[in-house]
Each structure stands twice: as C-alpha cells, then as structure tokens.
Design a protein around this motif. Structure first.
Motif, PDB file in Angstrom:
ATOM      1  N   HIS A   8     -21.886  -5.196 -25.246  1.00 32.12           N
ATOM      2  CA  HIS A   8     -23.215  -5.566 -24.329  1.00 32.12           C
ATOM      3  C   HIS A   8     -23.718  -5.145 -23.264  1.00 32.12           C
ATOM      4  O   HIS A   8     -22.595  -4.585 -23.037  1.00 32.12           O
ATOM      5  N   PHE A   9     -25.266  -4.185 -23.014  1.00 37.57           N
ATOM      6  CA  PHE A   9     -24.808  -3.130 -21.706  1.00 37.57           C
ATOM      7  C   PHE A   9     -26.624  -3.864 -21.314  1.00 37.57           C
ATOM      8  O   PHE A   9     -26.896  -4.171 -21.458  1.00 37.57           O
ATOM      9  N   GLN A  10     -25.909  -3.653 -19.815  1.00 37.91           N
ATOM     10  CA  GLN A  10     -27.106  -4.251 -18.747  1.00 37.91           C
ATOM     11  C   GLN A  10     -27.982  -3.169 -17.998  1.00 37.91           C
ATOM     12  O   GLN A  10     -27.091  -2.155 -17.997  1.00 37.91           O
ATOM     13  N   ASN A  11     -28.688  -3.597 -17.422  1.00 34.22           N
ATOM     14  CA  ASN A  11     -29.433  -2.469 -16.376  1.00 34.22           C
ATOM     15  C   ASN A  11     -30.139  -2.929 -14.927  1.00 34.22           C
ATOM     16  O   ASN A  11     -31.665  -3.114 -15.039  1.00 34.22           O
ATOM     17  N   ASP A  12     -29.279  -3.771 -14.630  1.00 32.29           N
ATOM     18  CA  ASP A  12     -29.569  -4.442 -13.420  1.00 32.29           C
ATOM     19  C   ASP A  12     -30.007  -3.608 -11.736  1.00 32.29           C
ATOM     20  O   ASP A  12     -31.511  -3.476 -11.663  1.00 32.29           O
ATOM     21  N   ALA A  13     -29.689  -2.714 -12.074  1.00 35.45           N
ATOM     22  CA  ALA A  13     -30.142  -1.092 -11.419  1.00 35.45           C
ATOM     23  C   ALA A  13     -31.278  -0.427 -11.370  1.00 35.45           C
ATOM     24  O   ALA A  13     -32.362  -0.053 -11.077  1.00 35.45           O
ATOM     25  N   CYS A  27     -28.515  -4.841 -26.070  1.00 38.99           N
ATOM     26  CA  CYS A  27     -28.945  -4.866 -24.983  1.00 38.99           C
ATOM     27  C   CYS A  27     -29.748  -5.851 -24.019  1.00 38.99           C
ATOM     28  O   CYS A  27     -30.379  -6.776 -24.928  1.00 38.99           O
ATOM     29  N   THR A  28     -29.297  -6.670 -23.370  1.00 43.53           N
ATOM     30  CA  THR A  28     -29.927  -7.628 -22.869  1.00 43.53           C
ATOM     31  C   THR A  28     -30.759  -7.340 -21.301  1.00 43.53           C
ATOM     32  O   THR A  28     -31.426  -8.359 -21.106  1.00 43.53           O
ATOM     33  N   GLY A  29     -31.080  -5.805 -21.179  1.00 42.22           N
ATOM     34  CA  GLY A  29     -31.668  -5.990 -19.809  1.00 42.22           C
ATOM     35  C   GLY A  29     -31.198  -5.720 -19.280  1.00 42.22           C
ATOM     36  O   GLY A  29     -30.638  -5.217 -18.443  1.00 42.22           O
ATOM     37  N   PRO A  33     -30.703 -14.958 -14.523  1.00 45.62           N
ATOM     38  CA  PRO A  33     -31.956 -15.375 -15.463  1.00 45.62           C
ATOM     39  C   PRO A  33     -33.109 -14.199 -16.003  1.00 45.62           C
ATOM     40  O   PRO A  33     -33.955 -14.653 -16.224  1.00 45.62           O
ATOM     41  N   PHE A  34     -32.200 -13.372 -15.897  1.00 42.09           N
ATOM     42  CA  PHE A  34     -33.739 -11.822 -16.156  1.00 42.09           C
ATOM     43  C   PHE A  34     -33.228 -11.477 -16.868  1.00 42.09           C
ATOM     44  O   PHE A  34     -33.930  -9.762 -17.646  1.00 42.09           O
ATOM     45  N   ASP A  35     -32.956 -11.781 -17.621  1.00 38.42           N
ATOM     46  CA  ASP A  35     -32.274 -11.228 -19.137  1.00 38.42           C
ATOM     47  C   ASP A  35     -33.947 -10.652 -19.579  1.00 38.42           C
ATOM     48  O   ASP A  35     -34.972 -11.886 -19.455  1.00 38.42           O
ATOM     49  N   HIS A  36     -33.688  -9.808 -21.159  1.00 42.90           N
ATOM     50  CA  HIS A  36     -34.541  -9.474 -22.483  1.00 42.90           C
ATOM     51  C   HIS A  36     -34.330 -10.562 -23.201  1.00 42.90           C
ATOM     52  O   HIS A  36     -33.074 -10.656 -23.524  1.00 42.90           O
ATOM     53  N   PRO A  37     -34.414 -11.123 -24.911  1.00 40.87           N
ATOM     54  CA  PRO A  37     -33.330 -11.434 -25.201  1.00 40.87           C
ATOM     55  C   PRO A  37     -32.766 -10.059 -26.250  1.00 40.87           C
ATOM     56  O   PRO A  37     -32.984  -9.137 -26.035  1.00 40.87           O
TER      57      PRO A  37
END
Length: 81
Positions: A8-13, A27-29, A33-37
C-alpha cells in the motif's frame, strides 16, 4: 504478487509522481483520516498508472524493491488500533 501481500502506498506530501518497485499495489491517498478508499491498481503491461481518486502518478521502477518508493516515505503501514 501471488503468495505475498499487496503493498500500500500513500501520498501525504502531495508528490506529483511516486516511483515504486511493483506493478500491482493499493493506493490509500493520504494517511487516515485523510485517506480515500483503498483502491487496487494494476499497471499491467504499462509502466505508469494514475490513481483515479487522488491523481497520484505511480511509475514502475525495476531498481526499487516492493517496499521502496522514490521519494522515500510513501509506503503506507497500517497502524494497529
């Protein structure tokens, strides 16, 4: 990735693109709590895929391991409650 877990990868930045070492992933976004499905993406024969939720461009790089990203720190690790 039969026989293993799907990274799983995320893109907080808010990176416009993230290089990853796999072609099948989630992809989690951003981090909760700011993730997408959490959406499964498969590049197939291509070397790039855009997430339909957050528009992050993921690029396959055979130089990276399944848990490595460029820029670094985009691997999502689920935190136990």
């Amino acid at each position: 990735m039969a026989g293993g877990s799907i990274p799983h990868f995320q893109n907080d930045a808010g990176h416009p693109a993230i290089d990853i070492g796999v072609k099948e992933f989630m992809c989690t976004g951003a981090n909760p709590p700011f993730d997408h499905p959490h959406v499964f993406l498969d590049m197939g024969d291509d070397d790039e895929k855009v997430c339909p939720y957050c528009s992050t461009l993921y690029r396959y790089s055979p130089k990276l391991k399944a848990t490595e990203t460029q820029p670094a720190d985009c691997l999502y690790i689920d935190q136990a409650a």
